[in-house]
Every structure is written in structure tokens, then in C-alpha cells.
Design a protein around this motif. Structure first.
Motif, PDB file in Angstrom:
ATOM      1  N   ILE A  82      -2.298  -6.011   5.123  1.00 55.91           N
ATOM      2  CA  ILE A  82      -1.099  -5.252   4.749  1.00 55.91           C
ATOM      3  C   ILE A  82      -0.692  -4.339   5.893  1.00 55.91           C
ATOM      4  O   ILE A  82       0.484  -4.230   6.242  1.00 55.91           O
ATOM      5  N   SER A  83      -1.693  -3.688   6.502  1.00 55.24           N
ATOM      6  CA  SER A  83      -1.412  -2.820   7.640  1.00 55.24           C
ATOM      7  C   SER A  83      -0.857  -3.612   8.816  1.00 55.24           C
ATOM      8  O   SER A  83       0.026  -3.119   9.540  1.00 55.24           O
ATOM      9  N   ALA A  84      -1.361  -4.828   9.018  1.00 54.77           N
ATOM     10  CA  ALA A  84      -0.882  -5.654  10.133  1.00 54.77           C
ATOM     11  C   ALA A  84       0.587  -5.997   9.955  1.00 54.77           C
ATOM     12  O   ALA A  84       1.369  -5.976  10.920  1.00 54.77           O
ATOM     13  N   VAL A  89       6.381  -4.597  11.392  1.00 57.27           N
ATOM     14  CA  VAL A  89       7.711  -4.068  11.070  1.00 57.27           C
ATOM     15  C   VAL A  89       8.052  -2.898  11.978  1.00 57.27           C
ATOM     16  O   VAL A  89       9.143  -2.831  12.565  1.00 57.27           O
ATOM     17  N   VAL A  90       7.104  -1.961  12.122  1.00 56.15           N
ATOM     18  CA  VAL A  90       7.348  -0.752  12.912  1.00 56.15           C
ATOM     19  C   VAL A  90       7.596  -1.097  14.374  1.00 56.15           C
ATOM     20  O   VAL A  90       8.497  -0.540  15.016  1.00 56.15           O
ATOM     21  N   GLY A 140       5.737  -9.815  10.125  1.00 56.57           N
ATOM     22  CA  GLY A 140       6.377  -8.520   9.964  1.00 56.57           C
ATOM     23  C   GLY A 140       7.365  -8.176  11.068  1.00 56.57           C
ATOM     24  O   GLY A 140       8.256  -7.332  10.861  1.00 56.57           O
ATOM     25  N   LEU A 141       7.250  -8.789  12.229  1.00 58.79           N
ATOM     26  CA  LEU A 141       8.108  -8.448  13.361  1.00 58.79           C
ATOM     27  C   LEU A 141       9.606  -8.538  13.056  1.00 58.79           C
ATOM     28  O   LEU A 141      10.365  -7.635  13.418  1.00 58.79           O
ATOM     29  N   PRO A 142      10.089  -9.605  12.396  1.00 59.18           N
ATOM     30  CA  PRO A 142      11.544  -9.705  12.168  1.00 59.18           C
ATOM     31  C   PRO A 142      12.072  -8.844  11.026  1.00 59.18           C
ATOM     32  O   PRO A 142      13.291  -8.706  10.886  1.00 59.18           O
ATOM     33  N   HIS A 143      11.198  -8.266  10.217  1.00 61.47           N
ATOM     34  CA  HIS A 143      11.580  -7.585   8.981  1.00 61.47           C
ATOM     35  C   HIS A 143      12.666  -6.526   9.210  1.00 61.47           C
ATOM     36  O   HIS A 143      13.762  -6.608   8.652  1.00 61.47           O
ATOM     37  N   ASN A 371       8.496   1.926   6.395  1.00 57.95           N
ATOM     38  CA  ASN A 371       7.107   1.473   6.439  1.00 57.95           C
ATOM     39  C   ASN A 371       6.157   2.604   6.817  1.00 57.95           C
ATOM     40  O   ASN A 371       5.020   2.651   6.338  1.00 57.95           O
ATOM     41  N   ILE A 372       6.621   3.519   7.665  1.00 58.07           N
ATOM     42  CA  ILE A 372       5.824   4.715   7.943  1.00 58.07           C
ATOM     43  C   ILE A 372       5.702   5.552   6.674  1.00 58.07           C
ATOM     44  O   ILE A 372       4.643   6.102   6.363  1.00 58.07           O
ATOM     45  N   ALA A 373       6.808   5.643   5.910  1.00 54.30           N
ATOM     46  CA  ALA A 373       6.775   6.361   4.635  1.00 54.30           C
ATOM     47  C   ALA A 373       5.781   5.727   3.680  1.00 54.30           C
ATOM     48  O   ALA A 373       5.052   6.441   2.951  1.00 54.30           O
ATOM     49  N   ASN A 374       5.729   4.411   3.671  1.00 58.52           N
ATOM     50  CA  ASN A 374       4.786   3.679   2.826  1.00 58.52           C
ATOM     51  C   ASN A 374       3.353   4.079   3.161  1.00 58.52           C
ATOM     52  O   ASN A 374       2.561   4.447   2.280  1.00 58.52           O
ATOM     53  N   ALA A 375       3.033   4.030   4.457  1.00 63.62           N
ATOM     54  CA  ALA A 375       1.674   4.363   4.893  1.00 63.62           C
ATOM     55  C   ALA A 375       1.355   5.831   4.629  1.00 63.62           C
ATOM     56  O   ALA A 375       0.269   6.170   4.150  1.00 63.62           O
ATOM     57  N   ALA A 376       2.310   6.724   4.942  1.00 66.90           N
ATOM     58  CA  ALA A 376       2.067   8.157   4.778  1.00 66.90           C
ATOM     59  C   ALA A 376       1.935   8.531   3.305  1.00 66.90           C
ATOM     60  O   ALA A 376       1.054   9.326   2.926  1.00 66.90           O
TER      61      ALA A 376
END
Length: 423
Positions: A82-84, A89-90, A140-143, A371-376
């Protein structure tokens, strides 16, 4: 849309004064002239891609035990897939948006969906845990770039007064994925093995590529920039303000969602069999929020953002207080998702506005921020749960984060209105 504001000594900055409340501006370039039916088909094709992306992003969360058992790793280790994806995305959003600035928007959207489909096919075929991590990163790259460019295209096709609604319709694919795509893919994964869940995403990806090839017009009226111009978005304070609003404001929503299952079963006392129904309510709330948020943002972007953050804080706080009652918990699950997702079209539209001639990068960065919000949000929720404050504490933290986002939004709006030209 008129060119970027000129710098006149002592004159106000028109963009800064009007960008938050003027829903009549359009994406840079010549207005679209395609028919209403062609426009609807194009937005439907773009939303189908969002449906596939939303499905692949969230289905892995429910299949971690299956993935861990299949590849002989622990469940926490399997969680790194999931992190990968999130890391992809980031990283991918700003990198792709900048490097492909000169590419035709039509060609770029098709290429991004092809890359997304290949990444998910690699996920299905990955023979080892290490290669699975690589496949998820590639998927995740194209997201972010896809959603960013799709939002620009939708706004361009919709024209003045309907931009945010069109953006919300594209984002609707992501919301519908939580209602239909993720449960269906999870069922496939549980029944036929976790790889089958990603195989269905490959099918959706192929269908999206075909739909984009058939439905997308030439988009020759959209302005093509260059990498240096796109990177100029990073120099604009209002772009950063908007990204921070997303990181802080949506962090609360993700803190809530991460521990929703545990809150409903451990605190509310609901049966595990009821949880899928609650998650479906959450998805329906997101669908409703996208519709409401799109209409609201076309009338006032600033009010849509402020109202979304305020009501999100209220519903999250209410859940933290009232969730011991089953009916209250289920109803508030729907409204937390609704209030939070109303901000999505408004934030995406604001980024396109404040970026001026660097809209592609700014629009793509929105999904890096989310996605940063998701992780944080998940991290902060884990901190308070680990501290022994119980499974309702992530909702309380979420309410505080929404208030923090509200404060940032207020500063952003005041700064935009007061800033002189050339500052």
C-alpha cells in the motif's frame, strides 16, 4: 480565459481577488466546441479511469492477509504494498506532469491509462514480494497525473459556470469505486485469490483505454506549456496553501476511515457482518459529496472549501461523541464521507485557478497531497489509539485536523484577497 494578470504598479492582482469566488473562468486555451453528448461520453470515459484507479488503490487494504499468506511474508510487511502505491502517486504526479508538459493532453491521458494497466498487470503476474512492491509503485505513478489532466480536460470541455461540476463527475469514479469496485474486487480476491482482484482492474484499464481512444476529442484548444512553466507552480504561494489545506483537512477524514472498522465493532458493538454495509454508506456519502461539492464550487470555490471543512469537523466530532449508538454511528459514517468529499472538486478547481499557466502540475499535485493526507491521517490515528485513547480518538483527531485545515483556508483566502500585483 484571459492571460495571467499583468503587473501594474499599485494595481490589485485580479487573479488573487477573483479566483476564489469567480466560477466563470475557464482552463487556459480556446473554449471547447464539442456537442453535449460528446462531452458527456468523454467525462464518462475519464470517470471510468477514476473507477479503476480507486478500485486498485483501496482493494489491497482488505486483501493484506491473502497477499501475506501467498507470498510468505507477515501482514505488516505485506502492508508495504500500500505504501509503495502511495509513494508512486506522490512521486509520479509532479514528475509526469512536468516532463509531459509539451505532450497533447489526449495522448497523455491515453498513455497514462496504458501505464496504469501495465502496472496492474505486473501486479497480477508478480512472482515475488519484491517484484510486487515494484509493480505497485509503477501502478501508482500515473494516478495523480491522470486525475490532474482529466480534471483539466473536464473543466475545459464543460466551460464557464460548470467547471467544478465536471471535475466532480470525473472524481465520481473514485467515489463509486468505494461503493461497487472495491467490494466486488475484494470478493473476487477472497474467492479466487488476491491476484484476481487486480486482474479485474486490468480489465477496467483496458476498457478505459478503448473508451478514451473513442471518446476523447483532439483537445487542440487546450494550451500546451513546457516543463519550466509547469514547475513555476511551485513558486506560487497559493498553490502551496491549497495543497496544505488538502493535506491537513483530508488527513482527518483518513484518520477516521482507517479505524472505522475497529470503532464500529469494538465501541459501537456492531457485528463484523455489518461493517461492509457501513463501508458502503461511506462510499455513498462520497458519491453524494462529489455531486454537492461540484455544484457548490461552481458558485463559490471559497465557500465550498470553508463549508466542507467546517461541516467535516462537526461530523467527525459528533462521531467521536455519539458513535456508541449504532444508528448514530451509521448515519454519521455517511455524513463524514459526504462533508469531507464536498471539498474535492473545490480544491481541484482552486489549484487550476491559482496556478495560472502551470495548471497541469498543480492539478496533479492535489493527488500527491491527498496521499500524504492518507499516510498522515492513518499515522496520527495510530498514535492516539496506541496511546490508549480508544478507537473513537482518531475521529476526534480528525475533527482537529479539519479545524486546522479551516484555519489554513482562511489564511489562504485573506492572503489572496490582499496580495498586491507583482508580490
Amino acid at each position: 480565459m484571459p492571460d495571467a494578470p499583468t503587473t501594474t504598479s499599485g494595481a490589485p492582482d485580479d487573479l488573487a481577488l477573483n479566483v476564489l469566488d469567480d466560477a466563470s473562468s475557464t482552463v487556459r486555451g480556446r473554449p471547447s466546441t464539442i456537442s453535449g453528448r460528446a462531452r458527456r461520453l468523454t467525462i464518462l470515459a475519464l470517470a471510468l479511469g477514476g473507477f479503476g484507479i480507486g478500485t486498485t488503490e483501496f482493494v489491497a487494504m482488505g486483501l493484506l492477509p491473502n497477499i501475506a499468506g501467498s507470498l510468505d511474508v507477515s501482514e505488516p510487511t505485506a502492508g508495504h504494498v500500500i505504501s509503495a502505491y502511495a509513494l508512486g502517486v506522490v512521486v509520479g504526479a509532479p514528475l509526469i506532469a512536468a516532463l509531459t508538459a509539451r505532450m497533447s493532453r489526449r495522448t497523455l491521458l491515453i498513455a497514462l491509462m496504458v501505464a496504469f494497466t501495465i502496472g496492474n498487470l505486473a501486479t497480477v503476474l508478480a512472482p515475488s514480494y519484491g517484484l510486487l512492491l515494484v509493480a505497485r509503485f509503477v501502478a501508482g505513478l500515473p494516478h495523480g497525473a491522470y486525475f490532474g489532466v482529466a480534471a483539466l480536460v473536464a473543466a475545459h470541455l464543460a466551460g464557464p459556470g460548470n467547471r467544478a461540476k465536471a471535475v466532480g463527475q470525473v472524481m465520481l469514479g473514485l467515489s463509486v469505486a468505494n461503493v461497487v469496485g472495491v467490494p466486488a474486487a475484494a470478493w473476487l480476491g477472497e474467492t479466487f485469490g488476491w491476484r484476481s482482484a487486480f486482474a479485474i482492474v486490468v480489465v477496467i484499464g483496458v476498457a478505459t483505454v478503448v473508451a478514451l481512444v473513442r471518446a476523447l476529442p483532439s483537445l487542440s484548444g487546450m494550451t500546451i506549456t513546457d516543463p519550466l512553466t509547469e514547475l513555476g507552480a511551485l513558486k506560487r504561494s497559493q498553490v502551496w496553501f491549497t495543497l496544505v489545506i488538502g493535506v491537513v483537512g483530508f488527513g482527518g477524514m483518513f484518520a477516521f476511515y482507517t479505524y472505522l472498522n475497529s470503532a464500529l465493532t469494538s465501541v459501537t458493538g456492531l457485528s463484523v457482518s455489518v461493517v461492509p454495509f457501513a463501508l458502503m454508506l461511506y462510499g455513498l456519502g462520497m458519491v453524494t459529496g462529489n455531486f454537492v461539492g461540484g455544484y457548490a464550487a461552481d458558485r463559490s470555490v471559497s465557500i465550498a472549501i470553508l463549508a466542507g471543512l467546517f461541516t467535516s469537523a462537526v461530523t467527525l466530532a459528533a462521531f467521536a461523541v455519539l458513535a456508541q449508538n449504532a444508528w448514530a454511528a451509521l448515519i454519521l459514517t455517511y455524513f463524514v464521507a459526504l462533508t469531507g468529499s464536498t471539498m474535492l472538486p473545490a480544491l481541484q478547481t482552486r489549484l487550476m485557478d491559482v496556478a495560472a499557466d502551470a495548471q497541469t502540475l498543480a492539478a496533479a499535485l492535489n493527488h500527491s497531497a491527498l496521499n500524504i493526507a492518507n499516510a498522515a491521517g492513518a499515522f496520527l490515528g495510530g498514535v492516539v489509539v496506541g496511546a490508549g485513547w480508544g478507537f473513537l480518538s482518531p475521529s476526534a483527531i480528525g475533527a482537529l485536523l479539519a479545524v486546522g485545515g479551516l484555519a489554513v483556508a482562511g489564511v489562504a483566502i485573506l492572503t489572496a484577497r490582499r496580495r498586491p500585483a507583482g508580490a
